[in-house]
Design a protein around this motif. Structure first.
Motif, PDB file in Angstrom:
ATOM      1  N   ALA A 235       1.027  -1.326  -0.165  1.00 38.44           N
ATOM      2  CA  ALA A 235      -0.024   0.193  -0.191  1.00 38.44           C
ATOM      3  C   ALA A 235       0.929   1.106  -0.145  1.00 38.44           C
ATOM      4  O   ALA A 235       0.517   2.028  -0.747  1.00 38.44           O
ATOM      5  N   ALA A 236       2.074   1.129   0.795  1.00 40.54           N
ATOM      6  CA  ALA A 236       2.861   2.434   0.876  1.00 40.54           C
ATOM      7  C   ALA A 236       3.587   2.641  -0.529  1.00 40.54           C
ATOM      8  O   ALA A 236       3.663   3.715  -1.152  1.00 40.54           O
ATOM      9  N   SER A 237       4.078   1.381  -1.181  1.00 41.00           N
ATOM     10  CA  SER A 237       4.585   1.476  -2.602  1.00 41.00           C
ATOM     11  C   SER A 237       3.739   1.804  -3.591  1.00 41.00           C
ATOM     12  O   SER A 237       4.160   2.592  -4.387  1.00 41.00           O
ATOM     13  N   GLU A 238       2.457   1.474  -3.356  1.00 41.55           N
ATOM     14  CA  GLU A 238       1.324   1.989  -4.517  1.00 41.55           C
ATOM     15  C   GLU A 238       1.247   3.346  -4.462  1.00 41.55           C
ATOM     16  O   GLU A 238       0.791   4.177  -5.372  1.00 41.55           O
ATOM     17  N   LEU A 239       1.213   3.793  -3.187  1.00 43.33           N
ATOM     18  CA  LEU A 239       1.099   5.579  -3.161  1.00 43.33           C
ATOM     19  C   LEU A 239       2.399   6.272  -3.878  1.00 43.33           C
ATOM     20  O   LEU A 239       2.227   7.290  -4.538  1.00 43.33           O
ATOM     21  N   LEU A 259      10.543   1.930  -5.706  1.00 44.20           N
ATOM     22  CA  LEU A 259       9.292   0.987  -5.158  1.00 44.20           C
ATOM     23  C   LEU A 259       9.880  -0.103  -4.247  1.00 44.20           C
ATOM     24  O   LEU A 259       9.271  -0.262  -3.168  1.00 44.20           O
ATOM     25  N   ALA A 260      10.957  -0.741  -4.732  1.00 46.65           N
ATOM     26  CA  ALA A 260      11.494  -1.922  -4.070  1.00 46.65           C
ATOM     27  C   ALA A 260      12.190  -1.614  -2.744  1.00 46.65           C
ATOM     28  O   ALA A 260      11.833  -2.081  -1.823  1.00 46.65           O
ATOM     29  N   GLU A 261      12.621  -0.462  -2.518  1.00 42.32           N
ATOM     30  CA  GLU A 261      13.305   0.073  -1.411  1.00 42.32           C
ATOM     31  C   GLU A 261      12.191   0.429  -0.452  1.00 42.32           C
ATOM     32  O   GLU A 261      12.334   0.311   0.841  1.00 42.32           O
ATOM     33  N   THR A 262      11.469   1.290  -0.722  1.00 43.78           N
ATOM     34  CA  THR A 262      10.147   1.715  -0.160  1.00 43.78           C
ATOM     35  C   THR A 262       9.419   0.367   0.613  1.00 43.78           C
ATOM     36  O   THR A 262       9.202   0.645   1.674  1.00 43.78           O
ATOM     37  N   SER A 263       9.209  -0.521  -0.375  1.00 38.84           N
ATOM     38  CA  SER A 263       8.382  -1.986   0.201  1.00 38.84           C
ATOM     39  C   SER A 263       9.170  -2.377   1.283  1.00 38.84           C
ATOM     40  O   SER A 263       8.638  -2.861   2.278  1.00 38.84           O
ATOM     41  N   ALA A 264      10.576  -2.619   0.980  1.00 37.59           N
ATOM     42  CA  ALA A 264      11.527  -3.339   2.110  1.00 37.59           C
ATOM     43  C   ALA A 264      11.428  -2.467   3.203  1.00 37.59           C
ATOM     44  O   ALA A 264      11.257  -3.287   4.528  1.00 37.59           O
ATOM     45  N   THR A 265      11.513  -1.346   3.350  1.00 41.00           N
ATOM     46  CA  THR A 265      11.554  -0.511   4.502  1.00 41.00           C
ATOM     47  C   THR A 265      10.039  -0.474   5.187  1.00 41.00           C
ATOM     48  O   THR A 265      10.288  -0.760   6.282  1.00 41.00           O
TER      49      THR A 265
END
Length: 274
Positions: A235-239, A259-265
């Motif tokens: 949901a965070a990466s979708e934003l 997107l990858a780094e945002t999702s991992a974090t």
């Protein structure tokens, strides 16, 4: 990162449905530094490759977790294990996801028209927005893994694996139908819109089930917690994806890295806050 002589739109690539092997080679050849020869660079292979992206993440996560646990059993502290665990995914991607995060932050922070922002993202230097984003993301990942490793080596290891898988799952979702490319070339153009929406949804469900199974090692509550972490992170990466679509008009390789780094974090933060 791709061992291939074909370009994103090379018509000489073979047509027809891609095999599982084609998808795996595309995924590991483009998303990791592993020496995998990408023999097909067409839409069918890209579709299989992006659906296999979580598998590439699983390999990266296992390597990261293995080094962290090894250092703990050799007498290293949880901070050393956390730093090593964060370093492994960077090494296995040649830092391209982190570079994409920095470039995307600079592009979004520039407040310039899409064309100018995309030119900023292609430059080799990193601006203030990129530096700040890198520092905060790496600090957050290291801090969470330190806490989890301090609680239990296996909690830290599982979290590292779940985060790595979810990071690549975000790329599967960003490759779904109706998501355009911002440029006519590059990785974004090669994979934009190749994954059917139903297939992307199935990938999310399967990943959540696998993460739940991993969390079940620590009890039923942990199973639910680990199952919910990927959807929350996505949901965070979708934003972020929606913001990039509005600003740039589509996705690029840099956006995929961000997107990858945002999702991992986000995954690690959800697991820590539980």
């Amino acid at each position: 990162m791709t061992d291939t002589t074909h370009g994103p739109a090379d018509p000489s690539c073979p047509g027809g449905a891609a095999s599982l092997g084609d998808g795996l080679r595309f995924s590991f050849g483009t998303l990791t530094v592993l020496r995998v020869r990408v023999t097909r660079w067409d839409r069918a292979a890209a579709r299989g490759g992006m659906l296999c992206a979580p598998l590439a993440g699983a390999v990266v996560g296992v390597c990261a977790a293995a080094l962290g646990v090894l250092l703990l059993f050799l007498g290293g502290g949880p901070m050393l294990a956390a730093v090593a665990t964060v370093a492994v995914p960077a090494a296995l991607t040649r830092g391209l996801h982190l570079d994409g995060l920095a470039d995307t932050a600079d592009g979004l922070g520039s407040a310039k028209p899409a064309e100018d922002a995309l030119r900023i993202m292609k430059r080799s230097d990193i601006g203030p927005f990129g530096v700040i984003s890198l520092v905060l993301v790496l600090l957050a990942q290291t801090a969470v893994l330190y806490e989890l490793y301090a609680a239990s080596p296996w909690r830290g290891a599982v979290a590292a694996g779940v985060a790595a898988v979810t990071a690549r799952l975000a790329l599967t979702l960003a490759s779904r139908a109706e998501v355009p490319a911002a440029r006519p070339d590059g990785l974004g153009a090669a994979v934009a819109g190749v994954v059917p929406v139903r297939a992307a949804a199935a990938a999310v469900a399967i990943t959540a089930a696998v993460c739940a199974a991993a969390g079940a090692l620590f009890g039923p509550y942990a199973a639910v917690h680990h199952a919910l972490a990927p959807p929350a992170a996505l949901a965070a990466s979708e934003l972020l994806l929606r913001r990039c679509l509005l600003r740039f008009g589509g996705v690029t390789g840099d956006v995929f890295g961000a997107l990858a780094e945002t999702s991992a974090t986000a995954t690690l933060l959800v697991l820590a806050l539980g």
